[in-house]
Design an enzyme around this catalytic site. Structure first.
Site, PDB file in Angstrom:
ATOM      1  N   HIS A 162       8.635  13.206  -2.717  1.00  0.00           N
ATOM      2  CA  HIS A 162       8.610  12.582  -3.901  1.00  0.00           C
ATOM      3  C   HIS A 162       7.321  12.824  -4.892  1.00  0.00           C
ATOM      4  O   HIS A 162       6.523  12.594  -5.064  1.00  0.00           O
ATOM      5  CB  HIS A 162       8.287  10.283  -3.639  1.00  0.00           C
ATOM      6  CG  HIS A 162       9.692   9.882  -3.681  1.00  0.00           C
ATOM      7  ND1 HIS A 162      10.303   8.984  -3.421  1.00  0.00           N
ATOM      8  CD2 HIS A 162      10.664  10.665  -2.238  1.00  0.00           C
ATOM      9  CE1 HIS A 162      11.582   8.912  -2.687  1.00  0.00           C
ATOM     10  NE2 HIS A 162      12.009   9.707  -2.294  1.00  0.00           N
ATOM     11  N   TYR A 189      10.056   0.641  -8.946  1.00  0.00           N
ATOM     12  CA  TYR A 189       9.435  -0.803  -9.335  1.00  0.00           C
ATOM     13  C   TYR A 189       9.747  -2.110 -10.404  1.00  0.00           C
ATOM     14  O   TYR A 189       9.998  -1.110 -11.524  1.00  0.00           O
ATOM     15  CB  TYR A 189       8.464  -0.491  -9.406  1.00  0.00           C
ATOM     16  CG  TYR A 189       7.250   0.121  -8.440  1.00  0.00           C
ATOM     17  CD1 TYR A 189       6.404  -0.470  -7.672  1.00  0.00           C
ATOM     18  CD2 TYR A 189       7.860   1.412  -8.371  1.00  0.00           C
ATOM     19  CE1 TYR A 189       5.737   0.227  -6.549  1.00  0.00           C
ATOM     20  CE2 TYR A 189       6.701   2.191  -7.099  1.00  0.00           C
ATOM     21  CZ  TYR A 189       5.737   1.413  -6.451  1.00  0.00           C
ATOM     22  OH  TYR A 189       5.518   1.768  -5.284  1.00  0.00           O
ATOM     23  N   PRO A 211      -0.189  -4.939  -0.674  1.00  0.00           N
ATOM     24  CA  PRO A 211       1.443  -3.112  -0.033  1.00  0.00           C
ATOM     25  C   PRO A 211       1.894  -3.084  -1.505  1.00  0.00           C
ATOM     26  O   PRO A 211       2.310  -2.151  -1.743  1.00  0.00           O
ATOM     27  CB  PRO A 211       2.523  -3.783   0.464  1.00  0.00           C
ATOM     28  CG  PRO A 211       2.666  -5.320   0.076  1.00  0.00           C
ATOM     29  CD  PRO A 211       1.231  -5.794  -0.183  1.00  0.00           C
ATOM     30  N   LYS A 218      -1.531   1.250  -0.105  1.00  0.00           N
ATOM     31  CA  LYS A 218      -2.420   1.857   0.228  1.00  0.00           C
ATOM     32  C   LYS A 218      -2.963   1.627   1.245  1.00  0.00           C
ATOM     33  O   LYS A 218      -4.219   2.122   2.153  1.00  0.00           O
ATOM     34  CB  LYS A 218      -3.813   0.948  -1.154  1.00  0.00           C
ATOM     35  CG  LYS A 218      -3.409   1.496  -2.196  1.00  0.00           C
ATOM     36  CD  LYS A 218      -4.149   3.529  -2.829  1.00  0.00           C
ATOM     37  CE  LYS A 218      -3.305   3.979  -3.661  1.00  0.00           C
ATOM     38  NZ  LYS A 218      -2.892   5.278  -3.740  1.00  0.00           N
ATOM     39  N   TYR A 253      -2.227   6.072  -7.837  1.00  0.00           N
ATOM     40  CA  TYR A 253      -1.149   5.574  -6.883  1.00  0.00           C
ATOM     41  C   TYR A 253      -1.377   7.339  -6.135  1.00  0.00           C
ATOM     42  O   TYR A 253      -0.701   6.671  -4.586  1.00  0.00           O
ATOM     43  CB  TYR A 253      -0.011   6.081  -8.286  1.00  0.00           C
ATOM     44  CG  TYR A 253       1.767   5.698  -7.373  1.00  0.00           C
ATOM     45  CD1 TYR A 253       1.454   4.667  -7.019  1.00  0.00           C
ATOM     46  CD2 TYR A 253       2.160   6.728  -7.228  1.00  0.00           C
ATOM     47  CE1 TYR A 253       2.673   4.475  -6.587  1.00  0.00           C
ATOM     48  CE2 TYR A 253       3.284   6.145  -6.660  1.00  0.00           C
ATOM     49  CZ  TYR A 253       3.533   4.937  -5.940  1.00  0.00           C
ATOM     50  OH  TYR A 253       4.897   4.553  -5.574  1.00  0.00           O
TER      51      TYR A 253
HETATM   52  C1  LIG Z   1       5.561  -5.217   4.993  1.00  0.00           C
HETATM   53  C2  LIG Z   1       4.379  -4.105   5.012  1.00  0.00           C
HETATM   54  C3  LIG Z   1       4.580  -2.781   4.311  1.00  0.00           C
HETATM   55  C4  LIG Z   1       2.966  -2.062   3.757  1.00  0.00           C
HETATM   56  N1  LIG Z   1       3.784  -0.651   3.315  1.00  0.00           N
HETATM   57  C5  LIG Z   1       2.635  -0.067   2.535  1.00  0.00           C
HETATM   58  C6  LIG Z   1       2.648   1.374   2.000  1.00  0.00           C
HETATM   59  O1  LIG Z   1       4.291   1.934   1.663  1.00  0.00           O
HETATM   60  N2  LIG Z   1       1.523   2.646   2.186  1.00  0.00           N
HETATM   61  C7  LIG Z   1       0.411   1.611   3.468  1.00  0.00           C
HETATM   62  O2  LIG Z   1      -0.095   2.940   2.856  1.00  0.00           O
HETATM   63  N3  LIG Z   1       0.457   0.932   4.251  1.00  0.00           N
HETATM   64  C8  LIG Z   1       1.502  -0.158   3.833  1.00  0.00           C
HETATM   65  N4  LIG Z   1       1.232  -1.203   4.340  1.00  0.00           N
HETATM   66  C9  LIG Z   1      -0.155  -1.011   5.040  1.00  0.00           C
HETATM   67  C10 LIG Z   1      -0.379  -0.590   6.367  1.00  0.00           C
HETATM   68  O3  LIG Z   1       0.762  -1.025   7.390  1.00  0.00           O
HETATM   69  C11 LIG Z   1      -1.240  -1.375   6.977  1.00  0.00           C
HETATM   70  O4  LIG Z   1      -2.619  -0.482   6.372  1.00  0.00           O
HETATM   71  C12 LIG Z   1      -1.892  -0.030   8.282  1.00  0.00           C
HETATM   72  O5  LIG Z   1      -1.046  -0.731   9.005  1.00  0.00           O
HETATM   73  C13 LIG Z   1      -2.847   0.196   8.859  1.00  0.00           C
HETATM   74  O6  LIG Z   1      -3.129   0.386  10.213  1.00  0.00           O
HETATM   75  P1  LIG Z   1      -4.023   0.433  10.886  1.00  0.00           P
HETATM   76  O7  LIG Z   1      -3.537   1.139  12.487  1.00  0.00           O
HETATM   77  O8  LIG Z   1      -5.388  -0.129  10.985  1.00  0.00           O
HETATM   78  O9  LIG Z   1      -3.566  -1.654  11.627  1.00  0.00           O
HETATM   79  P2  LIG Z   1      -2.389  -1.480  12.392  1.00  0.00           P
HETATM   80  O10 LIG Z   1      -1.226  -0.783  11.770  1.00  0.00           O
HETATM   81  O11 LIG Z   1      -2.137  -3.705  12.621  1.00  0.00           O
HETATM   82  O12 LIG Z   1      -2.475  -1.044  14.160  1.00  0.00           O
HETATM   83  C14 LIG Z   1      -3.269  -2.456  15.029  1.00  0.00           C
HETATM   84  C15 LIG Z   1      -3.408  -1.691  16.460  1.00  0.00           C
HETATM   85  O13 LIG Z   1      -3.736  -2.628  16.883  1.00  0.00           O
HETATM   86  C16 LIG Z   1      -3.112  -3.844  17.703  1.00  0.00           C
HETATM   87  N5  LIG Z   1      -4.402  -4.343  18.675  1.00  0.00           N
HETATM   88  C17 LIG Z   1      -4.578  -5.725  17.838  1.00  0.00           C
HETATM   89  N6  LIG Z   1      -5.168  -6.928  18.209  1.00  0.00           N
HETATM   90  C18 LIG Z   1      -5.768  -6.279  18.915  1.00  0.00           C
HETATM   91  C19 LIG Z   1      -6.365  -6.882  20.521  1.00  0.00           C
HETATM   92  N7  LIG Z   1      -6.659  -7.942  20.302  1.00  0.00           N
HETATM   93  N8  LIG Z   1      -6.312  -5.659  21.507  1.00  0.00           N
HETATM   94  C20 LIG Z   1      -6.191  -4.463  21.705  1.00  0.00           C
HETATM   95  N9  LIG Z   1      -4.297  -3.883  20.946  1.00  0.00           N
HETATM   96  C21 LIG Z   1      -4.716  -4.860  19.710  1.00  0.00           C
HETATM   97  C22 LIG Z   1      -1.875  -4.120  17.484  1.00  0.00           C
HETATM   98  O14 LIG Z   1      -0.988  -4.534  17.921  1.00  0.00           O
HETATM   99  C23 LIG Z   1      -1.484  -2.843  16.905  1.00  0.00           C
HETATM  100  O15 LIG Z   1      -0.896  -1.840  17.231  1.00  0.00           O
HETATM  101  C24 LIG Z   1       2.358  -1.753   4.420  1.00  0.00           C
HETATM  102  C25 LIG Z   1       2.133  -3.614   5.045  1.00  0.00           C
HETATM  103  C26 LIG Z   1       2.608  -3.831   5.516  1.00  0.00           C
HETATM  104  C27 LIG Z   1       2.855  -5.048   6.060  1.00  0.00           C
END
Ligand SMILES: Cc1cc2nc3c(=O)[nH]c(=O)nc-3n(C[C@H](O)[C@H](O)[C@H](O)COP(=O)(O)OP(=O)(O)OC[C@H]3O[C@@H](n4cnc5c(N)ncnc54)[C@H](O)[C@@H]3O)c2cc1C
Length: 390
Positions: free
Chosen positions: A75, A200, A292, A296, A384
């Site tokens: 995009h 948006y 969200p 980011k 962005y």
């Molecule tokens: C609806 C929605 C839309 C979004 N849209 C965007 C977007 O368009 N662009 C963007 O950049 N970001 C977006 N985000 C944010 C993005 O999804 C998160 O920032 C991203 O998932 C972060 O990745 P992470 O690996 O740090 O954490 P997570 O994806 O939360 O992964 C953490 C992992 O740790 C595991 N875990 C938790 N506790 C334990 C434990 N005690 N023991 C073992 N494992 C554990 C969980 O099960 C999970 O698998 C969005 C979030 C949501 C909710």
């Protein structure tokens, strides 16, 4: 009890944990990833879908972008709708960088496929704990057996609700948090998106976002009350509200279809400083959360992991700890830039419950300025796409 030994223990098989494991593997550093959910659950978790160019380049460097390069849509702009205007914001022309639409679940599938059979990745680990930040140890139960993993370093990639951040001594951690007075209802729709770019839309009834996950699947969001439950939003109400808000008095395109997944997400900003203590580090949502709106979260998580993987490689291969010591400082500059931009964009696009007519008009004036000023659009675009100076 089984006792294992590894250099880096990683808690969480989300995008941050899996990419860190991959980058360490490429640098010849062994790691163990423990995840408390099942593989099926993490591969189906619908969340982010917008990847910045820096994230895509990192995934390519890690050798896990073949499917992304085949399937993702690139995009170069989006549409901003408000009151009686619809303006295209050509962020790629203004910043020199594009974004890719590719679901987070697909990124996770690609990373799991790259690791399974090559390096330890354990799903359904129960009661995971992290102790002793100086000589960290991971403990958990796997298939009914207690396991202890002695590590040089533990990295908490376990998200906002994980166990690693709470394991750090509270006296060493400072937290910043803000909760917004609204939430997002997200629906995944089995229908081809009727438009090619994101929309948006600001409406007096609240914000909505039209996005997509693939040529067959649309992803739509509505600003809702934070106390709403899914029962408050039957299909008819979702579609009626989307039609109203996306129209903004201009006419619109919206293809209805079966809703195949739905969820309500709280909107919050959160930062934990520092992003670690001794030999326990935090990455991604474990250390910071953004609303969200500006997409980011996933991109920040990937950026943390890039910095941390390089710092760990320097320590393990050259005995140079300066990267690890500077990890928080390096990451937080970008994190705070993204936190501020996400908060600003959230304030610009959402209707606050206590918003007066005057404030609504102020927002309208800000939107008209953004839509009409090359300078404002350029500054917005840099933020962005994630290239703004931090
Ligand atoms: C609806 C929605 C839309 C979004 N849209 C965007 C977007 O368009 N662009 C963007 O950049 N970001 C977006 N985000 C944010 C993005 O999804 C998160 O920032 C991203 O998932 C972060 O990745 P992470 O690996 O740090 O954490 P997570 O994806 O939360 O992964 C953490 C992992 O740790 C595991 N875990 C938790 N506790 C334990 C434990 N005690 N023991 C073992 N494992 C554990 C969980 O099960 C999970 O698998 C969005 C979030 C949501 C909710």
């Amino acid at each position: 009890m089984a006792v294992w030994r590894t250099r880096v223990g990683i808690v969480g098989a989300g995008p941050a944990g899996l990419l860190l494991g991959r980058l360490l593997e490429l640098a010849g550093i062994d790691s163990v990833i423990v995840e408390h959910r099942s593989r099926d659950y993490v591969e189906k978790r619908v969340r982010a879908g917008l990847l910045e160019q820096g994230t895509v380049e990192l995934l390519r460097d890690a050798g896990v972008a073949d499917r992304l390069d085949r399937l993702a849509a690139v995009h170069t702009g989006f549409e901003l709708r408000f009151v009686d205007e619809a303006v295209r914001l050509p962020f790629a022309d203004l910043s020199g960088r594009a974004v890719w639409m590719y679901g987070q679940a697909e990124v996770v599938k690609d990373l799991i496929a790259a690791r399974l059979g090559k390096a330890p990745l354990h799903f359904e680990a129960r009661d995971v704990t992290v102790t002793d930040p100086e000589n960290p140890v991971l403990r958990f139960e796997l298939d009914g057996e207690r396991v202890e993993v002695r590590c040089d370093v533990v990295v908490g990639c376990d998200g906002y609700h994980g166990v690693t951040r709470p394991s750090l001594p509270t006296s060493t951690v400072r937290t910043y948090r803000h909760t917004y007075p609204f939430a997002w209802l997200g629906v995944l729709v089995d229908a081809p998106p009727a438009i090619k770019e994101l929309v948006y839309a600001c409406h007096e009834r609240g914000f909505s976002l039209y996005s997509m996950r693939s040529p067959e699947v649309s992803r739509l969001y509505l600003q809702v009350d934070p106390t709403d439950t899914l029962a408050d939003w039957p299909d008819d109400r979702v579609w009626e509200e989307l039609h109203t808000r996306l129209a903004t008095g201009l006419g619109h395109e919206l293809t209805e279809g079966p809703i195949i997944e739905r969820g309500i997400t709280a909107m919050r900003s959160f930062v934990s400083e520092p992003m670690g203590h001794h030999n326990v580090f935090l990455a991604g949502d474990a250390a910071h959360i953004v609303p969200p709106t500006a997409a980011k979260g996933l991109n920040l998580a990937m950026s943390d992991v890039r910095v941390l993987a390089e710092a760990l490689a320097d320590w393990f291969t050259k005995g140079d700890r300066s990267g690890l010591d500077g990890y928080t400082r390096t990451c937080l500059r970008r994190v705070w830039r993204a936190e501020e931009f996400s908060d600003w964009m959230t304030g610009l696009l959402h209707r606050f419950p206590d918003e007066q007519n005057m404030q609504f008009r102020f927002r309208e004036a800000r939107l008209r300025y953004l839509a009409g000023s090359q300078a404002a659009m350029t500054s917005f675009s840099e933020n962005y796409v994630g290239s703004a100076a931090a």
